[in-house]
Scaffold this motif. Sequence first.
Motif, PDB file in Angstrom:
ATOM      1  N   ASN A  35       0.824  -1.205   0.000  1.00 20.27           N
ATOM      2  CA  ASN A  35       0.000   0.000   0.000  1.00 20.27           C
ATOM      3  C   ASN A  35       0.863   1.261   0.000  1.00 20.27           C
ATOM      4  OD1 ASN A  35      -2.252  -1.626   0.078  1.00 20.27           O
ATOM      5  ND2 ASN A  35      -2.607  -1.382   2.274  1.00 20.27           N
ATOM      6  N   ASP A  39       1.000   4.123  -2.927  1.00 20.59           N
ATOM      7  CA  ASP A  39       0.759   5.534  -2.640  1.00 20.59           C
ATOM      8  C   ASP A  39       1.911   6.408  -3.121  1.00 20.59           C
ATOM      9  OD1 ASP A  39      -1.697   5.053  -1.506  1.00 20.59           O
ATOM     10  OD2 ASP A  39      -0.960   4.995   0.559  1.00 20.59           O
ATOM     11  N   ARG A  88      -8.182   6.310  -8.242  1.00 19.73           N
ATOM     12  CA  ARG A  88      -7.760   6.471  -6.850  1.00 19.73           C
ATOM     13  C   ARG A  88      -8.748   5.791  -5.910  1.00 19.73           C
ATOM     14  NH1 ARG A  88      -3.343   6.823  -3.886  1.00 19.73           N
ATOM     15  NH2 ARG A  88      -4.453   5.264  -2.673  1.00 19.73           N
ATOM     16  N   ASP A  92      -7.931   2.846  -3.223  1.00 18.41           N
ATOM     17  CA  ASP A  92      -8.313   2.939  -1.807  1.00 18.41           C
ATOM     18  C   ASP A  92      -9.141   1.729  -1.396  1.00 18.41           C
ATOM     19  OD1 ASP A  92      -6.995   5.337  -1.556  1.00 18.41           O
ATOM     20  OD2 ASP A  92      -8.785   6.581  -1.802  1.00 18.41           O
ATOM     21  N   ARG A  93     -10.033   1.274  -2.286  1.00 18.27           N
ATOM     22  CA  ARG A  93     -10.834   0.083  -1.976  1.00 18.27           C
ATOM     23  C   ARG A  93      -9.943  -1.145  -1.822  1.00 18.27           C
ATOM     24  NH1 ARG A  93     -15.103  -1.243  -6.201  1.00 18.27           N
ATOM     25  NH2 ARG A  93     -15.715  -2.766  -4.615  1.00 18.27           N
TER      26      ARG A  93
END
Length: 344
Positions: A35, A39, A88, A92-93
């Motif tokens: 993650n 990002d 995005r 995020d999901r």
Amino acid sequence: MTDPVTELRHLEADLMTRASGIASQLAQPASDVRNTAVDTQWQGIARQFGPYQSCLAALQNAPVTFHADHQTYLKHGAYRASLWFKTRVLLDRIAAHTTQPLVTKPKLQAVDRNSDLMSYLTNSLHYLANPIAEDRQFSHDTQFPDIPLSGDYFVNLMQAAYRVSLAQSGKRPLRFLDVGCGGGTKLMIAAHFFEQVDGLEYNNAFAANARQALHSSQAEGCHVIDGDALEFDGYGDYDVIYFYRPISDPQMLTTMQNRILRQAKEGAIIIAPTAAPIAKSQAVLVAENIYLAHATAEYATSITAKAEQIGPDWRLENPQFDQALGFWLPLIKACHDNGFCLPR
């Protein structure tokens, strides 16, 4: 400023590289490290949104040419710009996703207007497609009538099989077979998950109704095969095989099931809501009524764990959709492989 077409070429080349980098991260097992890497790489994509929008605005005021890139940016540029926010949201999901059991819907024994809407509608479609479904004069002695399975449960089984297929390799296209397809309504549903969908049907009247229903509904990629499940030799050609009470005689049903499992390729997904007992040497359970043919227990356990981490969305490949995505394609495909798709 150079001309907007040249600028957009440079921007999209850079964005393709960055999108591919995130896609490679999404191919790794879910973790906080993944993650963070996603990002970090996304920041580079986010910074390009403003320049991309400016180039699109300049393109609108530039002299129209018939250059292929110019026409492509005019046609798809605004859509690609709209995907900054939507992509995005997908990321995020994916980052927030927790494991989810493969089968969560109940298997209803009877469906009526008090059932869930999906089951009620598919049950109604079942009898519209095959009006003779329960007419004994059209059934053979060893054949059950064309029995519907609750729609919500069947969709859940298809969704689970799709997630298992992604967990195994994600290779497409996949071939699906419904053994005893009756009026063909399950084929219509399966066609939303798998590219090539066939139904094997022994009853000529049922098969004729299935063909008519598929033709009337313009179901793509669906075909009906006239044949006897006890003599069919093509089970090894399929990646996903489904059957639900096609034969009333228990011994003959077991014979059919053994024939399917002998021929099934290694790793084939077997969906059998009313299966006779299956030996672990033939197939291993990965979820309720879902098996992997000729798999070890260790392999099945690993696939189940991986499949439960995959999200609940699905989408078949579409070349026109892929062309519209442009530089987003590797990243959106990686999201799809994680079970998260753009809204339809």
